[in-house]
Scaffold this active site. Structure first.
Site, short mmCIF file in Angstrom:
data_model
loop_
_atom_site.label_atom_id
_atom_site.label_comp_id
_atom_site.label_asym_id
_atom_site.label_seq_id
_atom_site.Cartn_x
_atom_site.Cartn_y
_atom_site.Cartn_z
N GLU A 120 59.28 -26.91 8.57
CA GLU A 120 58.08 -25.94 7.56
C GLU A 120 57.80 -25.01 8.99
O GLU A 120 55.94 -24.83 7.99
CB GLU A 120 57.12 -26.25 6.50
CG GLU A 120 58.36 -27.41 5.98
CD GLU A 120 56.99 -27.97 4.59
OE1 GLU A 120 56.19 -27.61 4.15
OE2 GLU A 120 57.92 -28.89 4.39
N HIS A 132 52.33 -26.26 9.58
CA HIS A 132 51.72 -25.15 8.79
C HIS A 132 50.96 -24.24 9.97
O HIS A 132 49.82 -25.05 9.92
CB HIS A 132 51.74 -25.19 7.49
CG HIS A 132 52.58 -25.44 6.31
ND1 HIS A 132 53.69 -24.10 6.64
CD2 HIS A 132 52.87 -25.92 6.50
CE1 HIS A 132 54.33 -24.84 5.54
NE2 HIS A 132 54.32 -26.02 5.39
N ASN A 157 58.23 -36.26 5.97
CA ASN A 157 58.25 -35.01 6.73
C ASN A 157 56.88 -35.14 6.07
O ASN A 157 56.12 -36.10 5.02
CB ASN A 157 58.72 -34.54 5.48
CG ASN A 157 58.76 -32.63 6.06
OD1 ASN A 157 58.95 -32.88 7.25
ND2 ASN A 157 58.15 -32.21 5.25
N GLU A 192 54.80 -35.97 3.48
CA GLU A 192 53.79 -35.95 3.26
C GLU A 192 53.21 -37.82 2.73
O GLU A 192 52.07 -37.51 1.86
CB GLU A 192 52.80 -34.84 2.26
CG GLU A 192 53.49 -33.42 2.87
CD GLU A 192 52.40 -32.45 2.01
OE1 GLU A 192 52.20 -32.67 0.89
OE2 GLU A 192 52.68 -31.61 2.84
N ASP A 238 55.51 -22.12 9.36
CA ASP A 238 54.72 -19.95 9.51
C ASP A 238 52.77 -20.62 10.00
O ASP A 238 52.91 -21.57 9.96
CB ASP A 238 54.66 -19.91 8.00
CG ASP A 238 53.97 -21.06 6.96
OD1 ASP A 238 53.00 -21.99 7.14
OD2 ASP A 238 53.82 -21.17 5.47
C1 XIL Z 1 55.75 -25.54 -1.62
C2 XIL Z 1 56.03 -23.75 -1.94
O1 XIL Z 1 56.16 -22.94 -0.89
C3 XIL Z 1 55.64 -23.25 -3.31
O2 XIL Z 1 56.42 -22.22 -3.63
C4 XIL Z 1 55.01 -24.40 -3.97
O3 XIL Z 1 54.30 -23.48 -5.05
C5 XIL Z 1 54.97 -25.67 -3.95
O4 XIL Z 1 54.91 -26.02 -2.71
N1 XIL Z 1 54.80 -28.74 2.32
C6 XIL Z 1 55.86 -28.70 1.40
C7 XIL Z 1 56.78 -28.29 1.14
O5 XIL Z 1 56.47 -29.90 2.38
O6 XIL Z 1 57.28 -28.36 0.07
C8 XIL Z 1 55.44 -26.94 0.67
O7 XIL Z 1 56.09 -26.14 -0.46
C9 XIL Z 1 54.65 -25.52 1.05
C10 XIL Z 1 53.90 -27.51 1.74
#
Ligand code: XIL
Length: 530
Positions: free
Chosen positions: A441, A408, A372, A325, A443
């Site tokens: 990631e 996401h 990422n 990020e 979902d």
């Molecule tokens: C999230 C985890 O899933 C949680 O358990 C934690 O509390 C916070 O981080 N983007 C990312 C991930 O790059 O590392 C994050 O993971 C979700 C958003």
């Protein structure tokens, strides 16, 4: 007791040699289901063809209903023979699979161009091909060694045959662009619902690695978890265990216990590993780093952190999200250069990203190095800013191998569920720079989506299919990692307690999202074989 047909006995014999005795009933049941849905696809297309020109909707509906009832009954029977229950739990329910397929048939027929008579001809030509393409999945369930060549034989001639024998009513016009592809999509939906093979195997055949983020303590405490990891997952990411906070809580003091547990799970898999993440300015960063008083102090931490963390597993980790990020978060006020206003940028300047990449390369020359980011799956100013950053990194000679699209979906940006072609174009834009791309990631939140639960879950299944399909269409897209597997453990539950963002529900039942992923992978496997 009903006598078993020679087909079933043959299947059972094949399954016995291929899969071992314990897989036997589930395999036979899976083969039956695939064969049944293959016939149903042929029938549904023939009915569609007939009533496209005939226009008698009530009779069409009656015949469709009859086909679907037969499918449902045959699936029930197949499941009775499987005392393990594995076949039932690994495929969609018969009535659901039937209505999904008949809807897809209708959509496919409606999307074809040309006169009604020509379309009817095309649809009926598709009928036998659909049957054949779906049946090729049976080969994988029966005899894995011979399956690939059988699949290739089954689908390689489809395009040729359609071109050699176009329907007469099309009056010599070429087969419309996308007809064969529509067929593969349709067959993919049927296979996705019917097969008992996992995402891992289908992903392998489609040429992409399916991964999941895990918390090792959750895996250890839940007996279903390792079974799903073995069947469906080919790559692991530590959801939290490799982040700076957990591994390096005090200057020079490391705790690799949880991270090592993830690596051990991967070794047992065996699974590929994505390392997540070395440098993330926004979250899970210890106070001593955030409050570093000077450039030298911070650079010292960074050097030690990257070398020690990567060095821990000496080349075992295939890919690292070196920087996570780098852009300003969507909900934060914009910054002058669009980059996240974190301690690394403040003390080391925007060059911290390239610096971290160089450190990572030095620590492990073989690992694929990624940046990422979230919310960059769709075109717009955010993606443009990310693209410019990636271009700058490459032109400055930073060792960057890949770009991670967090994906996401529905969350960033809120309520947006992009179409497959949109995501595909985004992936290609970065792939054209010569980079690997992965969805890192994935979902699909339903928190901002109205409607009944079943309709939202179906919608989500379609979206999972769209997203995975996008990756399968871009050769440089090498993997799709889910941010968890079961809704029960999703990070999104801490914000939206009723959310259901993942392919498995709280009780590890497969959701439409799971079948949507399988549909995209199966279609890609057919496309590749052809
Ligand atoms: C999230 C985890 O899933 C949680 O358990 C934690 O509390 C916070 O981080 N983007 C990312 C991930 O790059 O590392 C994050 O993971 C979700 C958003």
């Amino acid at each position: 007791m009903k006598r078993l047909s020679p087909f079933v006995l043959l299947t059972v014999a094949f399954a016995f040699t291929a899969a071992g005795a314990t897989d036997l009933p589930a395999t036979a049941c899976g083969v039956r289901k695939v064969a049944t849905i293959a016939s149903a696809c042929g029938e549904l297309l023939r009915v569609e063809a007939r009533y496209l020109s005939d226009g008698d909707a009530p009779r069409r509906d009656t015949r469709v209903a009859r086909t679907l009832a037969r499918l449902d009954t045959a699936w029930d029977k197949a499941e009775v023979a499987d005392a393990s229950g594995m076949c039932a739990s690994r495929s969609a329910a018969g009535d659901v699979a039937g209505s999904r397929l008949s809807e897809a048939v209708a959509t496919t027929a409606a999307a074809l161009p040309g006169s009604v008579a020509c379309r009817a001809g095309l649809v009926s030509a598709l009928a036998s091909h659909c049957r054949r393409a779906i049946r090729s999945e049976g080969a994988f369930l029966r005899d894995r060694d011979r399956a690939a060549s059988e699949r290739a034989r089954a689908v390689s001639s489809l395009r040729d045959r359609l071109e050699a024998e176009p329907p007469a009513a099309c009056a010599g016009a070429p087969i419309p662009e996308g007809t064969v592809d529509a067929l593969f999509r349709l067959a993919g939906i049927a296979i996705g619902d019917a097969t008992i093979r996992g995402l891992r195997a289908l992903g392998h055949e489609a040429g992409i690695v399916i991964g999941a983020a895990v918390e090792p303590h959750e895996v250890a405490a839940d007996p279903s978890y390792p079974l799903v990891l073995a069947h469906d997952v080919a790559s692991l990411t530590a959801e939290n265990a490799m982040k700076w906070g957990p591994v390096h809580p005090q200057p020079g003091a490391y705790d690799f216990a949880a991270a090592d547990a993830v690596v051990a799970l991967a070794d047992a898999g065996p699974h590929r590993l994505r390392g997540h993440t070395l440098v993330w300015g926004a979250l899970q960063l210890p106070a001593y780093v955030q409050s570093a008083a000077s450039t030298d102090e911070l650079r010292g931490y960074l050097l030690d952190h990257v070398a020690t963390t990567i060095g821990r597993w000496g080349g075992r980790i295939a890919q690292w999200d070196v920087v996570n990020e780098p852009l300003a978060a969507v909900h934060e006020p914009p910054t002058s250069d669009g980059l996240d206003d974190n301690v690394f940028r403040r003390l080391l300047g925007p060059g911290y990203i390239a610096e971290a990449l160089h450190l990572a390369r030095a620590a492990d020359p073989g690992a694929r190095l990624y940046v990422n980011e979230n919310g960059v799956e769709i075109p717009g100013p955010r993606q443009d800013r990310f693209f410019a950053l990636v271009q700058e990194l490459l032109s400055s000679g930073a060792p960057l191998d890949g770009v991670g699209f967090q994906s996401h979906v529905g969350l960033i940006p809120i309520g947006l569920y992009p179409e497959s072609a949109t995501i595909e174009a985004s992936l290609r834009r970065f792939a054209d720079l010569g980079l690997e791309v992965e969805l890192t990631e994935l979902d699909v939140t339903l928190a901002f989506r109205a409607g009944t639960v079943p309709s939202r879950l179906e919608f989500q299944g379609e979206e999972y299919r769209n997203v995975v399909e996008a990756c399968t269409r871009v050769p440089a897209c090498t993997g799709v990692t889910l941010w968890g597997l079961s809704d029960r453990y999703s990070w999104l539950r801490s914000f939206f307690p009723n959310d259901r963002p993942l392919p498995f529900d709280d009780a590890w039942q497969r959701k439409p999202a799971y079948f949507g992923m399988r549909a995209a992978l199966a279609a890609a496997a057919l496309r590749k074989a052809g």
